[in-house]
Design a protein around this motif. Structure first.
Motif, PDB file in Angstrom:
ATOM      1  N   VAL A 115      21.195 -19.664   8.626  1.00 36.18           N
ATOM      2  CA  VAL A 115      21.657 -19.028   9.862  1.00 36.18           C
ATOM      3  C   VAL A 115      23.156 -19.248  10.041  1.00 36.18           C
ATOM      4  N   ASN A 116      23.610 -20.475   9.861  1.00 36.44           N
ATOM      5  CA  ASN A 116      25.031 -20.784  10.070  1.00 36.44           C
ATOM      6  C   ASN A 116      25.931 -20.072   9.067  1.00 36.44           C
ATOM      7  N   ASN A 117      25.475 -19.933   7.835  1.00 34.57           N
ATOM      8  CA  ASN A 117      26.291 -19.341   6.775  1.00 34.57           C
ATOM      9  C   ASN A 117      25.926 -17.884   6.495  1.00 34.57           C
ATOM     10  N   LYS A 118      25.009 -17.333   7.299  1.00 35.16           N
ATOM     11  CA  LYS A 118      24.545 -15.947   7.137  1.00 35.16           C
ATOM     12  C   LYS A 118      24.085 -15.678   5.708  1.00 35.16           C
ATOM     13  N   LEU A 119      23.301 -16.613   5.189  1.00 34.25           N
ATOM     14  CA  LEU A 119      22.797 -16.472   3.830  1.00 34.25           C
ATOM     15  C   LEU A 119      21.629 -15.502   3.798  1.00 34.25           C
ATOM     16  N   LYS A 120      21.570 -14.734   2.740  1.00 28.50           N
ATOM     17  CA  LYS A 120      20.456 -13.828   2.500  1.00 28.50           C
ATOM     18  C   LYS A 120      19.970 -14.074   1.087  1.00 28.50           C
ATOM     19  N   LEU A 121      18.764 -13.662   0.799  1.00 27.36           N
ATOM     20  CA  LEU A 121      18.232 -13.830  -0.538  1.00 27.36           C
ATOM     21  C   LEU A 121      19.037 -12.978  -1.517  1.00 27.36           C
ATOM     22  N   PRO A 122      19.325 -13.512  -2.699  1.00 26.59           N
ATOM     23  CA  PRO A 122      20.167 -12.786  -3.651  1.00 26.59           C
ATOM     24  C   PRO A 122      19.403 -11.790  -4.503  1.00 26.59           C
ATOM     25  N   TRP A 123      18.304 -11.275  -4.025  1.00 22.74           N
ATOM     26  CA  TRP A 123      17.452 -10.404  -4.826  1.00 22.74           C
ATOM     27  C   TRP A 123      17.845  -8.956  -4.648  1.00 22.74           C
ATOM     28  N   LYS A 124      19.018  -8.592  -5.093  1.00 21.48           N
ATOM     29  CA  LYS A 124      19.512  -7.224  -4.943  1.00 21.48           C
ATOM     30  C   LYS A 124      18.699  -6.242  -5.770  1.00 21.48           C
ATOM     31  N   VAL A 162      16.468 -27.733   7.487  1.00 19.04           N
ATOM     32  CA  VAL A 162      17.844 -27.785   6.981  1.00 19.04           C
ATOM     33  C   VAL A 162      18.211 -26.474   6.283  1.00 19.04           C
ATOM     34  N   LEU A 163      17.326 -25.961   5.425  1.00 21.66           N
ATOM     35  CA  LEU A 163      17.608 -24.697   4.737  1.00 21.66           C
ATOM     36  C   LEU A 163      17.739 -23.541   5.721  1.00 21.66           C
ATOM     37  N   ARG A 164      16.882 -23.528   6.735  1.00 19.82           N
ATOM     38  CA  ARG A 164      16.948 -22.461   7.740  1.00 19.82           C
ATOM     39  C   ARG A 164      18.242 -22.552   8.543  1.00 19.82           C
ATOM     40  N   MET A 165      18.647 -23.755   8.936  1.00 20.49           N
ATOM     41  CA  MET A 165      19.892 -23.922   9.680  1.00 20.49           C
ATOM     42  C   MET A 165      21.091 -23.496   8.838  1.00 20.49           C
ATOM     43  N   LEU A 166      21.088 -23.876   7.555  1.00 19.96           N
ATOM     44  CA  LEU A 166      22.177 -23.470   6.666  1.00 19.96           C
ATOM     45  C   LEU A 166      22.224 -21.956   6.501  1.00 19.96           C
ATOM     46  N   LEU A 169       0.821  -1.210   0.000  1.00 13.89           N
ATOM     47  CA  LEU A 169       0.000   0.000   0.000  1.00 13.89           C
ATOM     48  C   LEU A 169       0.855   1.260   0.000  1.00 13.89           C
ATOM     49  N   ALA A 170       2.038   1.176   0.592  1.00 12.46           N
ATOM     50  CA  ALA A 170       2.955   2.316   0.616  1.00 12.46           C
ATOM     51  C   ALA A 170       3.794   2.404  -0.653  1.00 12.46           C
ATOM     52  N   GLY A 171       3.641   1.432  -1.556  1.00 10.39           N
ATOM     53  CA  GLY A 171       4.390   1.452  -2.812  1.00 10.39           C
ATOM     54  C   GLY A 171       5.831   1.014  -2.675  1.00 10.39           C
ATOM     55  N   ARG A 172       6.126   0.235  -1.639  1.00 12.15           N
ATOM     56  CA  ARG A 172       7.495  -0.243  -1.421  1.00 12.15           C
ATOM     57  C   ARG A 172       7.580  -1.739  -1.675  1.00 12.15           C
ATOM     58  N   THR A 173       8.795  -2.225  -1.908  1.00 15.09           N
ATOM     59  CA  THR A 173       9.026  -3.659  -1.994  1.00 15.09           C
ATOM     60  C   THR A 173       8.847  -4.248  -0.603  1.00 15.09           C
ATOM     61  N   PRO A 174       8.043  -5.302  -0.456  1.00 12.59           N
ATOM     62  CA  PRO A 174       7.831  -5.886   0.873  1.00 12.59           C
ATOM     63  C   PRO A 174       9.147  -6.304   1.536  1.00 12.59           C
ATOM     64  N   HIS A 175       9.323  -5.875   2.773  1.00  6.45           N
ATOM     65  CA  HIS A 175      10.551  -6.168   3.523  1.00  6.45           C
ATOM     66  C   HIS A 175      10.780  -7.671   3.658  1.00  6.45           C
ATOM     67  N   ALA A 176       9.716  -8.437   3.805  1.00 12.43           N
ATOM     68  CA  ALA A 176       9.844  -9.881   3.997  1.00 12.43           C
ATOM     69  C   ALA A 176      10.420 -10.563   2.771  1.00 12.43           C
ATOM     70  N   LEU A 177      10.332  -9.932   1.621  1.00 12.25           N
ATOM     71  CA  LEU A 177      10.835 -10.552   0.395  1.00 12.25           C
ATOM     72  C   LEU A 177      12.181  -9.987  -0.046  1.00 12.25           C
ATOM     73  N   ARG A 178      12.770  -9.148   0.750  1.00  6.63           N
ATOM     74  CA  ARG A 178      14.074  -8.572   0.385  1.00  6.63           C
ATOM     75  C   ARG A 178      15.204  -9.533   0.693  1.00  6.63           C
ATOM     76  N   GLU A 179      15.437  -9.773   1.969  1.00  3.06           N
ATOM     77  CA  GLU A 179      16.560 -10.620   2.368  1.00  3.06           C
ATOM     78  C   GLU A 179      16.162 -11.698   3.352  1.00  3.06           C
ATOM     79  N   GLU A 180      14.980 -11.631   3.876  1.00  2.00           N
ATOM     80  CA  GLU A 180      14.572 -12.536   4.941  1.00  2.00           C
ATOM     81  C   GLU A 180      14.203 -13.913   4.401  1.00  2.00           C
TER      82      GLU A 180
END
Length: 75
Positions: free
Chosen positions: A63-72, A57-61, A14-25
């Motif tokens: 967290v351990n590897n500090k992975l973020k979504l690659p959607w720059k 398994v994906l969540r543990m990986l 509604l604010a015209g922004r990219t949803p925060h949940a889909l950025r890196e989380e």
């Protein structure tokens, strides 16, 4: 998680922004994936067990590897 993320997504849209949940989380995207799998009918005990194991398994990986979504491009 669904109501918190869903409310945040609606607010951002509604604010015209990219949803925060889909950025890196990654955990939010994994939650959406799990919900999608259940919605399409993967509800047998074996399939649900496989989904849960995959998500954990994906969540543990991530967290351990500090992975973020690659959607720059979403920033």
């Amino acid at each position: 998680m669904f109501t918190g993320v869903g409310g945040g997504v609606i607010r951002d849209l509604l604010a015209g922004r990219t949803p925060h949940a889909l950025r890196e989380e990654i955990h939010a995207v994994l939650t959406f994936f799990c919900g999608f799998c259940i919605r399409v009918g993967w509800s047998s005990p074996l399939k649900l067990s496989a989904i849960v194991i995959l998500i954990v398994v994906l969540r543990m990986l991530s967290v351990n590897n500090k992975l973020k979504l690659p959607w720059k491009f979403l920033h």
